[in-house]
Enzyme design. Structure first.
Site, PDB file in Angstrom:
ATOM      1  N   VAL A   1      -2.235  -0.406 -10.722  1.00 34.61           N
ATOM      2  CA  VAL A   1      -2.620   0.717 -11.582  1.00 34.61           C
ATOM      3  C   VAL A   1      -1.767   0.657 -12.850  1.00 34.61           C
ATOM      4  CG1 VAL A   1      -2.768   3.229 -11.761  1.00 34.61           C
ATOM      5  CG2 VAL A   1      -3.276   2.100  -9.592  1.00 34.61           C
TER       6      VAL A   1
ATOM      7  N   GLN B   1      17.354  -4.262   0.534  1.00 34.82           N
ATOM      8  CA  GLN B   1      16.608  -5.077  -0.431  1.00 34.82           C
ATOM      9  C   GLN B   1      17.168  -4.972  -1.847  1.00 34.82           C
ATOM     10  OE1 GLN B   1      12.873  -2.870   0.480  1.00 34.82           O
ATOM     11  NE2 GLN B   1      12.427  -3.142  -1.691  1.00 34.82           N
TER      12      GLN B   1
ATOM     13  N   GLN C   1       5.849  -9.913  -2.918  1.00 36.69           N
ATOM     14  CA  GLN C   1       6.132  -9.084  -1.738  1.00 36.69           C
ATOM     15  C   GLN C   1       4.909  -9.008  -0.819  1.00 36.69           C
ATOM     16  OE1 GLN C   1       8.283  -5.173  -1.846  1.00 36.69           O
ATOM     17  NE2 GLN C   1       6.213  -4.344  -1.834  1.00 36.69           N
TER      18      GLN C   1
ATOM     19  N   LEU D   1       7.257   8.773  -6.447  1.00 36.01           N
ATOM     20  CA  LEU D   1       5.838   8.380  -6.423  1.00 36.01           C
ATOM     21  C   LEU D   1       5.151   8.573  -7.777  1.00 36.01           C
ATOM     22  CD1 LEU D   1       4.790   9.891  -2.950  1.00 36.01           C
ATOM     23  CD2 LEU D   1       5.689   7.611  -3.478  1.00 36.01           C
TER      24      LEU D   1
ATOM     25  N   HIS E   1       1.384   4.382  -6.512  1.00 33.42           N
ATOM     26  CA  HIS E   1       1.559   4.684  -5.088  1.00 33.42           C
ATOM     27  C   HIS E   1       0.374   5.518  -4.574  1.00 33.42           C
ATOM     28  CE1 HIS E   1       5.945   4.525  -6.435  1.00 33.42           C
ATOM     29  NE2 HIS E   1       5.901   3.587  -5.503  1.00 33.42           N
TER      30      HIS E   1
HETATM   31  P1  AMP Z   1       7.867   0.814  -4.280  1.00 34.30           P
HETATM   32  O1  AMP Z   1       8.035   2.275  -4.022  1.00 34.30           O
HETATM   33  O2  AMP Z   1       8.148   0.430  -5.688  1.00 34.30           O
HETATM   34  O3  AMP Z   1       8.578  -0.029  -3.256  1.00 34.30           O
HETATM   35  O4  AMP Z   1       6.319   0.509  -4.096  1.00 34.30           O
HETATM   36  C1  AMP Z   1       5.639   0.881  -2.930  1.00 34.30           C
HETATM   37  C2  AMP Z   1       4.269   0.274  -2.952  1.00 34.30           C
HETATM   38  O5  AMP Z   1       3.558   0.729  -4.101  1.00 34.30           O
HETATM   39  C3  AMP Z   1       4.286  -1.258  -3.024  1.00 34.30           C
HETATM   40  O6  AMP Z   1       3.270  -1.767  -2.172  1.00 34.30           O
HETATM   41  C4  AMP Z   1       3.982  -1.522  -4.474  1.00 34.30           C
HETATM   42  O7  AMP Z   1       3.367  -2.782  -4.700  1.00 34.30           O
HETATM   43  C5  AMP Z   1       3.011  -0.389  -4.772  1.00 34.30           C
HETATM   44  N1  AMP Z   1       2.940  -0.141  -6.211  1.00 34.30           N
HETATM   45  C6  AMP Z   1       3.971   0.068  -7.068  1.00 34.30           C
HETATM   46  N2  AMP Z   1       3.514   0.183  -8.339  1.00 34.30           N
HETATM   47  C7  AMP Z   1       2.167   0.025  -8.276  1.00 34.30           C
HETATM   48  C8  AMP Z   1       1.123   0.021  -9.246  1.00 34.30           C
HETATM   49  N3  AMP Z   1       1.361   0.198 -10.545  1.00 34.30           N
HETATM   50  N4  AMP Z   1      -0.150  -0.180  -8.819  1.00 34.30           N
HETATM   51  C9  AMP Z   1      -0.424  -0.371  -7.500  1.00 34.30           C
HETATM   52  N5  AMP Z   1       0.527  -0.372  -6.530  1.00 34.30           N
HETATM   53  C10 AMP Z   1       1.798  -0.181  -6.915  1.00 34.30           C
END
Ligand code: AMP
Length: 286
Positions: A178, A63, A155, A35, A39
């Protein structure tokens, strides 16, 4: 206080049933762990919207189309729980692969249209894996709201489509990307960049912003995209996997900025594949 860590679907259902009985609504934030502030922004949004918040942490093998990529994916469970502690999260659901995909598992959720092209073109089966796990997580958590980042825009659109098509009673909330101070979108993969690569990485976002400004001023789409690709390559990136203007909702390719659109890109910096996207309000359709 750290949130209870739940490994089994049965235990999760128990908890959720009790919460629902007491009239609480439920928000879920699906993640693959490792995280970061991106996140945590989703967790913050969930905590501000719903009575109970579940964060799921599952590195979904379905995936990943590259076993090396799956193996290299960072797993930092204790650190993740520590980072979630200040947010008053009600449960961390972290099942193992056998719990999610027991022997005999044979169902795939496949979303046509929005999952084609862009990240779907080079990552065979990726969005089937995403759609299948998200469907399962929404059913298991019984969430009324689910929070996803605009960072993974394709996604997000795949999830919106499947929830609508399968009549899943869950509202999907898209949250802003972010970024680091220099504009690089936060990502678990950024940790894989060498210091030299890290110093170049924000150029992907810069090229997207420059291109978006040119498009808003009315410049020709094809020439803007060509120029942006050249800017990314000149910035030290390896191949640009894609850089495309798409309809913001359906993700169909567009060659004129006559509706709300999204400019999306994926490019390699060394061995690290980075993705990013920016919105374009467009004229015409609301
Ligand atoms: P992941 O753990 O990479 O599968 O991401 C989990 C969630 O966090 C997904 O909905 C991503 O789009 C979101 N997420 C990942 N990076 C960012 C970021 N920089 N800003 C906002 N949401 C993010």
């Amino acid at each position: 206080m750290t949130a209870p860590l739940i490994r089994s679907i049965a235990k999760l259902r128990h908890l959720v049933t009790d919460w629902k009985r007491s009239g609480a609504n439920i928000g879920v934030v699906p993640t693959m762990g490792a995280l970061h502030e991106g996140h945590l922004s989703l967790v913050r949004a969930a905590a501000a919207t719903t009575d109970r918040v579940i964060v799921t942490v599952f590195v979904n093998p379905k995936q990943f189309n590259n076993p090396g990529d799956l193996q290299a994916y960072p797993q930092t469970e204790k650190e993740d729980a520590r980072k979630l502690a200040p947010f008053g999260v009600d449960a961390i659901f972290a099942p193992n692969a056998a719990e999610m995909y027991p022997r005999g598992f044979a169902t795939t959720v496949s979303v046509a249209g929005v999952s084609e092209g862009l990240c779907g073109a080079r990552r065979a089966g990726h969005f089937d894996g995403v759609a299948t796990i998200v469907t399962k997580l929404l059913m298991q958590t019984g969430a009324d709201f689910a929070f996803f980042g605009n960072k993974d825009y394709q996604q997000l659109q795949v999830v919106r489509r499947l929830v609508q098509d399968l009549d899943i009673p869950c509202k999907i909330i898209g949250c802003p990307t972010v970024r680091e101070g220099d504009g690089l979108a936060m990502s678990s993969r950024n940790a894989l960049l060498s210091p030299d690569e890290r110093s170049l990485a924000a150029k992907l976002h810069k090229a997207l912003i420059d291109a978006a400004l040119a498009l808003e001023r009315g410049a020709d789409v094809l020439s803007v995209i060509k120029r942006a690709q050249a800017e990314i390559l000149a910035g030290g990136f390896g191949p640009v996997e894609y850089l495309e203007l798409r309809d913001a909702e359906t993700l169909t390719p567009i060659s004129q900025l006559d509706r709300p659109a999204r400019l999306l890109a994926a490019a390699y910096l060394g061995n690290v594949r980075l993705i990013d996207n920016v919105p374009l309000p467009g004229k015409g359709r609301a």
